[in-house]
Design a protein around this motif. Structure first.
Motif, PDB file in Angstrom:
ATOM      1  N   ASN B  85      28.651   5.288  -6.549  1.00 48.01           N
ATOM      2  CA  ASN B  85      27.936   6.194  -7.235  1.00 48.01           C
ATOM      3  C   ASN B  85      26.439   5.581  -7.614  1.00 48.01           C
ATOM      4  OD1 ASN B  85      29.707   8.262  -7.247  1.00 48.01           O
ATOM      5  ND2 ASN B  85      30.642   7.171  -9.176  1.00 48.01           N
ATOM      6  N   PHE B  86      26.271   4.426  -7.271  1.00 55.24           N
ATOM      7  CA  PHE B  86      24.849   3.846  -7.479  1.00 55.24           C
ATOM      8  C   PHE B  86      24.137   3.733  -6.242  1.00 55.24           C
ATOM      9  CE2 PHE B  86      22.407  -0.164  -7.866  1.00 55.24           C
ATOM     10  CZ  PHE B  86      21.838   0.278  -8.975  1.00 55.24           C
ATOM     11  N   PHE B  87      22.899   4.825  -6.544  1.00 52.97           N
ATOM     12  CA  PHE B  87      21.912   4.926  -5.192  1.00 52.97           C
ATOM     13  C   PHE B  87      20.494   4.229  -5.589  1.00 52.97           C
ATOM     14  CE2 PHE B  87      21.538   8.957  -7.433  1.00 52.97           C
ATOM     15  CZ  PHE B  87      20.276   9.076  -7.549  1.00 52.97           C
ATOM     16  N   ILE B  88      19.376   3.912  -4.763  1.00 56.09           N
ATOM     17  CA  ILE B  88      18.130   3.737  -4.976  1.00 56.09           C
ATOM     18  C   ILE B  88      17.609   4.902  -4.057  1.00 56.09           C
ATOM     19  CG2 ILE B  88      18.415   1.412  -5.693  1.00 56.09           C
ATOM     20  CD1 ILE B  88      17.348   0.520  -3.025  1.00 56.09           C
ATOM     21  N   THR B  89      16.269   4.804  -4.367  1.00 56.73           N
ATOM     22  CA  THR B  89      15.676   5.722  -3.381  1.00 56.73           C
ATOM     23  C   THR B  89      14.504   5.222  -2.586  1.00 56.73           C
ATOM     24  OG1 THR B  89      13.956   6.302  -5.030  1.00 56.73           O
ATOM     25  CG2 THR B  89      15.782   7.866  -4.835  1.00 56.73           C
ATOM     26  N   TYR B  90      14.549   5.607  -1.418  1.00 63.05           N
ATOM     27  CA  TYR B  90      13.560   4.916  -0.502  1.00 63.05           C
ATOM     28  C   TYR B  90      12.254   4.939  -0.965  1.00 63.05           C
ATOM     29  CZ  TYR B  90      10.501   4.726   3.868  1.00 63.05           C
ATOM     30  OH  TYR B  90       9.287   4.358   4.560  1.00 63.05           O
ATOM     31  N   GLU B  91      11.707   6.137  -1.726  1.00 58.24           N
ATOM     32  CA  GLU B  91      10.428   6.415  -2.276  1.00 58.24           C
ATOM     33  C   GLU B  91      10.190   5.150  -3.246  1.00 58.24           C
ATOM     34  OE1 GLU B  91      12.244   8.894  -1.407  1.00 58.24           O
ATOM     35  OE2 GLU B  91      10.951   9.780   0.043  1.00 58.24           O
ATOM     36  N   ALA B  92      11.168   4.933  -4.241  1.00 57.06           N
ATOM     37  CA  ALA B  92      10.749   3.988  -5.254  1.00 57.06           C
ATOM     38  C   ALA B  92      10.820   2.563  -4.635  1.00 57.06           C
ATOM     39  CB  ALA B  92      12.140   4.173  -6.208  1.00 57.06           C
ATOM     40  N   PHE B  93      11.378   2.321  -3.611  1.00 59.42           N
ATOM     41  CA  PHE B  93      11.468   0.929  -3.045  1.00 59.42           C
ATOM     42  C   PHE B  93       9.830   0.952  -2.481  1.00 59.42           C
ATOM     43  CE2 PHE B  93      11.819  -1.660   0.733  1.00 59.42           C
ATOM     44  CZ  PHE B  93      12.178  -2.932   0.186  1.00 59.42           C
ATOM     45  N   ALA B  94       9.311   1.901  -1.588  1.00 58.95           N
ATOM     46  CA  ALA B  94       8.139   1.849  -0.919  1.00 58.95           C
ATOM     47  C   ALA B  94       7.017   1.892  -2.105  1.00 58.95           C
ATOM     48  CB  ALA B  94       7.999   2.956  -0.112  1.00 58.95           C
ATOM     49  N   PHE B  95       7.337   2.423  -3.385  1.00 55.11           N
ATOM     50  CA  PHE B  95       6.353   2.290  -4.147  1.00 55.11           C
ATOM     51  C   PHE B  95       6.472   0.932  -5.140  1.00 55.11           C
ATOM     52  CE2 PHE B  95       5.005   2.959  -8.532  1.00 55.11           C
ATOM     53  CZ  PHE B  95       4.013   3.922  -8.275  1.00 55.11           C
ATOM     54  N   GLY B  96       7.501   0.375  -4.943  1.00 59.76           N
ATOM     55  CA  GLY B  96       7.307  -1.011  -5.505  1.00 59.76           C
ATOM     56  C   GLY B  96       6.585  -2.073  -4.484  1.00 59.76           C
ATOM     57  N   VAL B  97       6.767  -2.052  -3.173  1.00 57.50           N
ATOM     58  CA  VAL B  97       6.164  -2.690  -2.402  1.00 57.50           C
ATOM     59  C   VAL B  97       4.690  -2.640  -2.399  1.00 57.50           C
ATOM     60  CG1 VAL B  97       5.923  -3.206   0.158  1.00 57.50           C
ATOM     61  CG2 VAL B  97       8.177  -2.822  -0.757  1.00 57.50           C
ATOM     62  N   LEU B  98       4.253  -0.967  -2.394  1.00 53.30           N
ATOM     63  CA  LEU B  98       2.628  -0.911  -2.424  1.00 53.30           C
ATOM     64  C   LEU B  98       2.065  -1.257  -3.829  1.00 53.30           C
ATOM     65  CD1 LEU B  98       2.746   2.731  -0.805  1.00 53.30           C
ATOM     66  CD2 LEU B  98       2.145   0.491   0.270  1.00 53.30           C
ATOM     67  N   MET B  99       2.941  -1.243  -4.846  1.00 52.40           N
ATOM     68  CA  MET B  99       2.497  -1.589  -6.186  1.00 52.40           C
ATOM     69  C   MET B  99       2.193  -3.170  -6.176  1.00 52.40           C
ATOM     70  SD  MET B  99       4.229  -0.424  -9.708  1.00 52.40           S
ATOM     71  CE  MET B  99       4.183  -1.353 -11.065  1.00 52.40           C
ATOM     72  N   SER B 100       3.138  -3.970  -5.626  1.00 50.40           N
ATOM     73  CA  SER B 100       2.859  -5.392  -5.554  1.00 50.40           C
ATOM     74  C   SER B 100       1.843  -5.763  -4.568  1.00 50.40           C
ATOM     75  CB  SER B 100       4.390  -6.164  -5.312  1.00 50.40           C
ATOM     76  OG  SER B 100       4.757  -5.566  -4.123  1.00 50.40           O
ATOM     77  N   LEU B 101       1.655  -4.940  -3.631  1.00 51.08           N
ATOM     78  CA  LEU B 101       0.549  -5.325  -2.618  1.00 51.08           C
ATOM     79  C   LEU B 101      -0.863  -5.024  -3.423  1.00 51.08           C
ATOM     80  CD1 LEU B 101       0.569  -6.073   0.241  1.00 51.08           C
ATOM     81  CD2 LEU B 101       0.012  -3.852   0.779  1.00 51.08           C
ATOM     82  N   ALA B 102      -0.941  -4.016  -4.150  1.00 52.15           N
ATOM     83  CA  ALA B 102      -2.108  -3.898  -4.977  1.00 52.15           C
ATOM     84  C   ALA B 102      -2.174  -5.000  -6.019  1.00 52.15           C
ATOM     85  CB  ALA B 102      -2.045  -2.457  -5.658  1.00 52.15           C
ATOM     86  N   LEU B 103      -1.205  -5.240  -6.648  1.00 50.13           N
ATOM     87  CA  LEU B 103      -1.370  -6.365  -7.722  1.00 50.13           C
ATOM     88  C   LEU B 103      -1.937  -7.524  -7.078  1.00 50.13           C
ATOM     89  CD1 LEU B 103      -0.335  -7.698 -10.525  1.00 50.13           C
ATOM     90  CD2 LEU B 103       1.762  -8.310  -9.446  1.00 50.13           C
ATOM     91  N   LEU B 104      -1.269  -7.941  -5.779  1.00 50.89           N
ATOM     92  CA  LEU B 104      -2.008  -9.130  -5.139  1.00 50.89           C
ATOM     93  C   LEU B 104      -3.382  -8.996  -4.554  1.00 50.89           C
ATOM     94  CD1 LEU B 104      -1.494 -11.900  -3.663  1.00 50.89           C
ATOM     95  CD2 LEU B 104      -0.996 -10.382  -1.337  1.00 50.89           C
ATOM     96  N   ILE B 105      -3.688  -7.959  -4.138  1.00 46.13           N
ATOM     97  CA  ILE B 105      -5.334  -7.549  -4.155  1.00 46.13           C
ATOM     98  C   ILE B 105      -6.102  -7.936  -5.286  1.00 46.13           C
ATOM     99  CG2 ILE B 105      -6.812  -5.910  -3.486  1.00 46.13           C
ATOM    100  CD1 ILE B 105      -4.877  -4.625  -1.481  1.00 46.13           C
ATOM    101  N   VAL B 106      -5.605  -7.268  -6.467  1.00 46.48           N
ATOM    102  CA  VAL B 106      -6.426  -7.450  -7.761  1.00 46.48           C
ATOM    103  C   VAL B 106      -6.570  -8.754  -8.009  1.00 46.48           C
ATOM    104  CG1 VAL B 106      -6.565  -6.926 -10.118  1.00 46.48           C
ATOM    105  CG2 VAL B 106      -5.893  -5.093  -8.474  1.00 46.48           C
ATOM    106  N   ILE B 107      -5.389  -9.609  -8.087  1.00 43.22           N
ATOM    107  CA  ILE B 107      -5.394 -11.120  -8.183  1.00 43.22           C
ATOM    108  C   ILE B 107      -6.553 -11.682  -7.299  1.00 43.22           C
ATOM    109  CG2 ILE B 107      -4.110 -13.169  -8.286  1.00 43.22           C
ATOM    110  CD1 ILE B 107      -1.917 -11.529  -9.015  1.00 43.22           C
ATOM    111  N   LEU B 108      -6.477 -11.494  -6.004  1.00 42.79           N
ATOM    112  CA  LEU B 108      -7.468 -12.127  -5.191  1.00 42.79           C
ATOM    113  C   LEU B 108      -8.866 -11.714  -5.405  1.00 42.79           C
ATOM    114  CD1 LEU B 108      -5.288 -11.669  -1.841  1.00 42.79           C
ATOM    115  CD2 LEU B 108      -5.805 -13.647  -3.343  1.00 42.79           C
TER     116      LEU B 108
END
Lengths: 227, 326
Positions: B85-108
């Motif tokens: 009964n436990f699922f994750i969504t592809y969208e939320a996963f993609a969102f997490g990846v893009l969000m951490s990419l943006a975080l890396l860019i801001v730190i740089l």
């Protein structure tokens, strides 16, 4: 799994049907500019009061002390001597000085440790910490109040600075994301609060004496007394 | 370097816009090219050694984001079932990846910013509007190493004292304060739950922590009172020498040059094109409710190229500097 369920219930309850309660990134950027405006306003107010040299040097040296307190224990990130010094400044010397020392400590620390958009939230959090200590000066003689004040501000500081992480959420922001960040930082906030409370309980009288001596000796008429 | 000297205010505007872009942009192509160009800039600026430290900070954070976001966020059409009964969504996963990419860019971006604009440049910008506050910051920056060295000195003295070396001090107010400190602790102990504290007292570890905190408190108090006393002499001395009699001038001085104007014009031109693209949805991808992105549709439009041109000037300046100095 229990913790996970709890987080999920919390998140869905508070965001209330998720999709409707999204706010835009522009609102956050507007909020950021508002905070910069508030800090700028307080700075400008201090400028316009034509402060004497003693007051300027006092704020500079207290900021430096708080910064050293922050940098000395940088290996233990949540044990925070800076918060203690800022609260003491707010209590003994005044609310405006408390805000200034708090905000400037965050800024000066960022020159050593790296500047970021979180600096602005740190400035606000530490500034408000000092100012609120200045407003509640009369209650600081009781130990339970000191314990509660230090403990609560440990969490408030964490929550205010956590807002800065929301900027990475993109064009839509969910409140559940904020809760995820807060829960991730729970242990940090807890140790910060506890160490604050212990320092305030044990060292309060001693430091009050030191600060009051300087205040009475060098700034008798300059800073309006709060006590 | 005269040729590549840019006014700090121009730098400030440029970096601010870059950070806002990193917050807004969610198109993987835009983000990836952003990341690559920032990495090129950083390696040209010679801070790629810092990259290791940045990654140490960034990796755990990004893993946390990528794991936590799908767990907390159940929006999205494409469901991936992990258990019954436990699922994750592809969208939320993609969102997490893009969000951490943006975080890396801001730190740089921030580490590049710290390289381009020194704190003295920052103070130069401040000092016109807030002369007193920037004076306070300069003084605090000077006091920090001083107070740090004092703390080390007091620590050494304290070690000597605790090793049995006798030092005659003229006034021993410290000892009174220490007694008070002890009575403070015992006050707290008597006022709160005693059973718990009795247990704590019996343990050796607690005793050690207590002794250590006593030493830290003492060192802190001595440092604070010493520094405050000294600072008041500094203040008297400044007053005697006529501080505030005239307006202070800045150590640095900058004038707007032709390069600054070109730089600003380029920023205005490209940013307006990119913003127009944002209005039409280029660069900002709707992830929820459905994330339909494939790497085959290349973003070959004017908005993407304007964005790339917006990121190039600093790289150009760095390369030009290299060639000139070669």
């Amino acid at each position: 799994m229990i913790i996970q369920d709890f987080i999920q219930i919390l998140a869905t309850n508070i965001s209330g049907g998720a999709a409707n309660s999204s706010l835009s990134i522009l609102l956050l950027i507007f909020g950021l500019l508002l905070i910069i405006g508030i800090i700028y306003f307080v700075f400008k107010m201090y400028e316009q009061s034509k402060p004497p040299v003693e007051s300027i040097v006092l704020i500079a040296v207290l900021t430096a002390i708080a910064t050293v307190g922050r940098l000395l224990l940088v290996s233990i990130p949540s044990v925070n001597l800076a918060s203690f010094i800022i609260i003491m400044v707010g209590v003994v010397i005044g609310k405006e000085e408390g805000f200034l020392v708090g905000a400037l400590t965050a800024l000066v620390t960022s020159f050593f440790g790296g500047l970021g958009e979180w600096t602005i939230f740190q400035m606000l959090a530490w500034g408000l910490m000092g100012a609120s200590a200045g407003y509640l000066t009369s209650k600081f003689d009781s130990i339970p109040f000191r314990l509660i004040f230090g403990f609560v501000w440990g969490f408030l500081y964490g929550w205010i600075t956590d807002i800065s992480a929301l900027f990475f959420a993109g064009s839509t922001i969910e409140i559940s994301q904020y809760f995820a960040i807060v829960i991730a930082g729970l242990t940090y906030d807890l140790t910060h609060g506890v160490s604050n409370a212990i320092l305030l309980a044990i060292l309060y009288n001693w430091f009050k004496k030191i600060f009051e001596r300087v205040k009475d000796k060098y700034l008798p008429n300059i800073i309006s007394s709060n006590t | 370097m005269e040729l590549t000297r840019i006014h700090p205010l121009v730098y400030l505007i440029y970096y601010f816009i870059m950070i806002v872009f990193a917050f807004i942009i969610r198109d993987p192509y835009f983000l990836l090219s952003f990341l690559i160009l920032i990495l090129v800039l950083i390696s040209l600026q010679g801070i790629s050694s810092e990259l290791k430290n940045i990654m140490k900070l960034f990796l755990p954070l990004s893993i946390l984001i990528i794991i936590l976001n799908p767990l907390l966020n159940k929006q999205g059409v494409h469901k991936i079932y992990l258990f019954k009964n436990f699922f994750i969504t592809y969208e939320a996963f993609a969102f997490g990846v893009l969000m951490s990419l943006a975080l890396l860019i801001v730190i740089l971006i921030f580490s590049s910013y710290n390289r381009s604009v020194t704190y003295q440049d920052m103070l130069y910008i401040f000092s016109k509007r807030l002369p007193v506050i920037s004076m306070v910051i300069v003084m605090a920056l000077r006091f920090v190493p001083l107070i740090n060295s004092r703390t080390i000195e007091i620590q050494k003295l304290n070690k000597l004292k605790s090793n049995g070396v006798e030092i005659n001090l003229e006034n021993s107010n410290d000892d009174n304060n220490l007694e008070e400190f002890d009575s403070n602790i015992s006050n707290i102990e008597s006022s709160s739950n005693s059973k718990f504290l009795a247990k704590l007292n019996s343990s050796k570890k607690f005793h050690k922590i207590r002794e250590e905190s006593k030493v830290i408190g003492k060192i802190m108090a001595v440092t604070v009172s010493w520094s405050l006393e000294e600072s008041m002499f500094t203040a008297k001395s400044m007053k005697a020498r006529g501080y505030n009699a005239y307006n202070r001038t800045s150590y640095l001085s900058y004038d707007y040059s032709l390069a600054d104007i070109f730089f600003l014009l380029l920023i205005i031109f490209t940013v307006s094109i990119v913003t127009a693209g944002f209005m039409q949805g280029y660069g900002i991808i709707n992830i929820y409710p459905s994330f339909d992105f494939s790497f085959s549709d290349l973003p070959l439009n004017i908005y993407y190229f304007a964005f790339i041109i917006f990121l190039l000037p600093l790289i150009y300046l760095e390369i030009k500097e290299r060639l000139l100095w070669h």
